[in-house]
Design a protein around this motif. Structure first.
Motif, short mmCIF file in Angstrom:
data_model
loop_
_atom_site.label_atom_id
_atom_site.label_comp_id
_atom_site.label_asym_id
_atom_site.label_seq_id
_atom_site.Cartn_x
_atom_site.Cartn_y
_atom_site.Cartn_z
N GLY A 243 -58.92 22.32 -13.94
CA GLY A 243 -59.87 23.34 -14.34
C GLY A 243 -60.16 23.34 -15.82
O GLY A 243 -60.99 24.12 -16.31
N PHE A 244 -59.47 22.48 -16.60
CA PHE A 244 -59.75 22.40 -18.03
C PHE A 244 -61.19 21.95 -18.26
O PHE A 244 -61.83 22.35 -19.23
N PHE A 245 -61.68 21.10 -17.37
CA PHE A 245 -63.06 20.63 -17.42
C PHE A 245 -63.75 21.12 -16.15
O PHE A 245 -63.67 20.48 -15.11
N PRO A 246 -64.41 22.27 -16.19
CA PRO A 246 -64.97 22.86 -14.98
C PRO A 246 -66.17 22.05 -14.46
O PRO A 246 -66.72 21.21 -15.18
N PRO A 247 -66.59 22.30 -13.23
CA PRO A 247 -67.71 21.56 -12.65
C PRO A 247 -68.98 21.63 -13.50
O PRO A 247 -69.74 20.66 -13.57
N GLU A 248 -69.20 22.77 -14.17
CA GLU A 248 -70.39 22.89 -15.00
C GLU A 248 -70.34 21.90 -16.16
O GLU A 248 -71.35 21.29 -16.52
N ALA A 249 -69.15 21.75 -16.74
CA ALA A 249 -69.00 20.80 -17.86
C ALA A 249 -69.21 19.37 -17.36
O ALA A 249 -69.83 18.54 -18.05
N THR A 250 -68.69 19.06 -16.18
CA THR A 250 -68.88 17.74 -15.61
C THR A 250 -70.36 17.45 -15.39
O THR A 250 -70.85 16.35 -15.68
N ALA A 251 -71.08 18.44 -14.89
CA ALA A 251 -72.51 18.26 -14.64
C ALA A 251 -73.26 17.97 -15.93
O ALA A 251 -74.12 17.08 -15.98
N TRP A 252 -72.92 18.68 -16.99
CA TRP A 252 -73.62 18.47 -18.26
C TRP A 252 -73.22 17.16 -18.91
O TRP A 252 -74.07 16.47 -19.51
N LEU A 253 -71.95 16.78 -18.80
CA LEU A 253 -71.53 15.48 -19.33
C LEU A 253 -72.24 14.35 -18.58
O LEU A 253 -72.72 13.38 -19.19
N THR A 254 -72.30 14.47 -17.25
CA THR A 254 -72.98 13.46 -16.45
C THR A 254 -74.44 13.35 -16.85
O THR A 254 -75.00 12.25 -16.96
N ARG A 255 -75.07 14.49 -17.09
CA ARG A 255 -76.48 14.48 -17.51
C ARG A 255 -76.65 13.79 -18.86
O ARG A 255 -77.60 13.02 -19.05
N PHE A 256 -75.75 14.07 -19.80
CA PHE A 256 -75.82 13.41 -21.10
C PHE A 256 -75.69 11.90 -20.96
O PHE A 256 -76.47 11.12 -21.53
N VAL A 257 -74.70 11.46 -20.18
CA VAL A 257 -74.49 10.03 -20.00
C VAL A 257 -75.69 9.40 -19.31
O VAL A 257 -76.20 8.35 -19.72
N PHE A 258 -76.16 10.05 -18.25
CA PHE A 258 -77.24 9.51 -17.42
C PHE A 258 -78.55 9.39 -18.21
O PHE A 258 -79.20 8.33 -18.20
N TYR A 259 -78.92 10.46 -18.91
CA TYR A 259 -80.22 10.49 -19.57
C TYR A 259 -80.21 9.91 -20.99
O TYR A 259 -81.27 9.47 -21.46
N PHE A 260 -79.07 9.90 -21.65
CA PHE A 260 -79.07 9.48 -23.04
C PHE A 260 -78.18 8.26 -23.30
O PHE A 260 -78.69 7.20 -23.68
#
Length: 308
Positions: free
Chosen positions: A25-42
């Motif tokens: 839970g240190f990295f919640p699902p919302e954080a994972t979603a935003w990290l994935t978006r950063f990696v994917f789009y940028f």
């Protein structure tokens, strides 16, 4: 073999760190979603643009390599379909299982790992695999599921597929890089520096995101998930290798890259598609988890065979 295993270990160690961060839970699902978006789009898109901008279309699209990969995928696809039909699964489920058996994590894992371990000359073949997965097989999945559910192909379907591809930043980044490459001009200094800086974040960001996203997956339906994982990690590279070496006589180095790419675990975007269509969600989730865990042992063996 031990050397390659030690070289791949940091990649999987970052995945495990991401998994642990997500599981605790240190990295919640919302954080994972935003990290994935950063990696994917940028980050990953910048890396792909940088690779493509330094290549020509001929560097990526080698007809014999493309044919070998397509044939190897087709064989495993048909086998997975046959197994699903033998279990009396409906067409949408059978197609999703077949898709799971051939689509590897080329974008988030294959591009950074294989280019680093096999050398920059592997980039063109890895991008070829990525393009075929994104354009050919994602479109095929959409067409078959739409046909199975609606009983016909909508005249609007080509437009829907085209828009879907145009919205995929990896496809856009590769296309933009190739268009720039066609001009024969070097990238402006600040553009090259920016893509290099962003691209450097792709590898750790993508690996951490893979692990964090896996922390929410559950190993359900293990029998089918185990079969799909074995198909992806064993049958897929065997079929691609047989097509590359015995049928199309692909250049040995490119054939090795194709086999290594085929040996990658099931891609996370297969789960996104399964959720989107509401088909085989638990099976796909478990196959991603199992194949990623098993690839810690299987992938180094295959890479060691073709590295250096």
């Amino acid at each position: 073999m031990l050397t390659v295993f030690l070289q791949t270990l940091p990649f999987f160690a970052v995945i495990v760190l991401g998994y642990g961060a997500g599981k605790t839970g240190f990295f919640p699902p919302e954080a994972t979603a935003w990290l994935t978006r950063f990696v994917f789009y940028f980050a990953l898109s910048a890396m792909l643009f940088g690779f493509s901008a330094s290549m020509s279309l001929g560097d990526i699209f080698e007809p014999r390599a493309a044919a070998a990969y397509l044939l190897g995928c087709a064989v495993v696809y048909l086998v997975a379909l046959a197994v699903a039909f033998a279990r009396r699964r409906p067409l949408p489920e059978a197609v999703m299982e077949a898709h799971t058996a051939i689509i590897g994590n080329t974008g988030f894992l294959g591009v950074p790992m294989l280019v680093l371990l096999l050398g920059p000359q592997a980039a063109g073949t890895v991008l070829l695999v990525l393009a075929i997965d994104l354009i050919v097989f994602s479109s095929l999945l959409t067409i078959i599921i739409t046909l199975a559910r609606e009983g016909r192909i909508s005249p609007d379907l080509p437009r829907v597929i085209a828009i879907g591809l145009a919205k995929n930043p990896m496809v856009v980044a590769m296309a933009a890089g190739l268009l720039w490459s066609a001009t024969g001009l070097p990238l402006p200094g600040f553009v090259a520096a920016t893509t290099t800086l962003l691209g450097a974040a792709a590898t750790p960001g993508a690996l951490f995101a893979i692990g964090a996203s896996l922390s929410g997956n559950r190993a359900e339906r293990l029998t089918v998930a185990g079969w799909l994982s074995a198909a992806k990690l064993v049958l897929h590279p065997l079929a691609v290798g047989a097509a590359a070496f015995w049928i199309f006589d692909v250049d040995p180095f490119a054939a090795g890259v194709l086999i290594c790419a085929a040996a990658l675990p099931v891609a996370g975007n297969v789960y996104i598609l399964a959720q989107h269509y509401g088909v085989c969600v638990a099976r796909v989730s478990a196959a991603i988890l199992l194949s990623t865990a098993a690839s810690v042992l299987t992938l180094p063996v295959i890479i060691a065979r073709f590295a250096g």
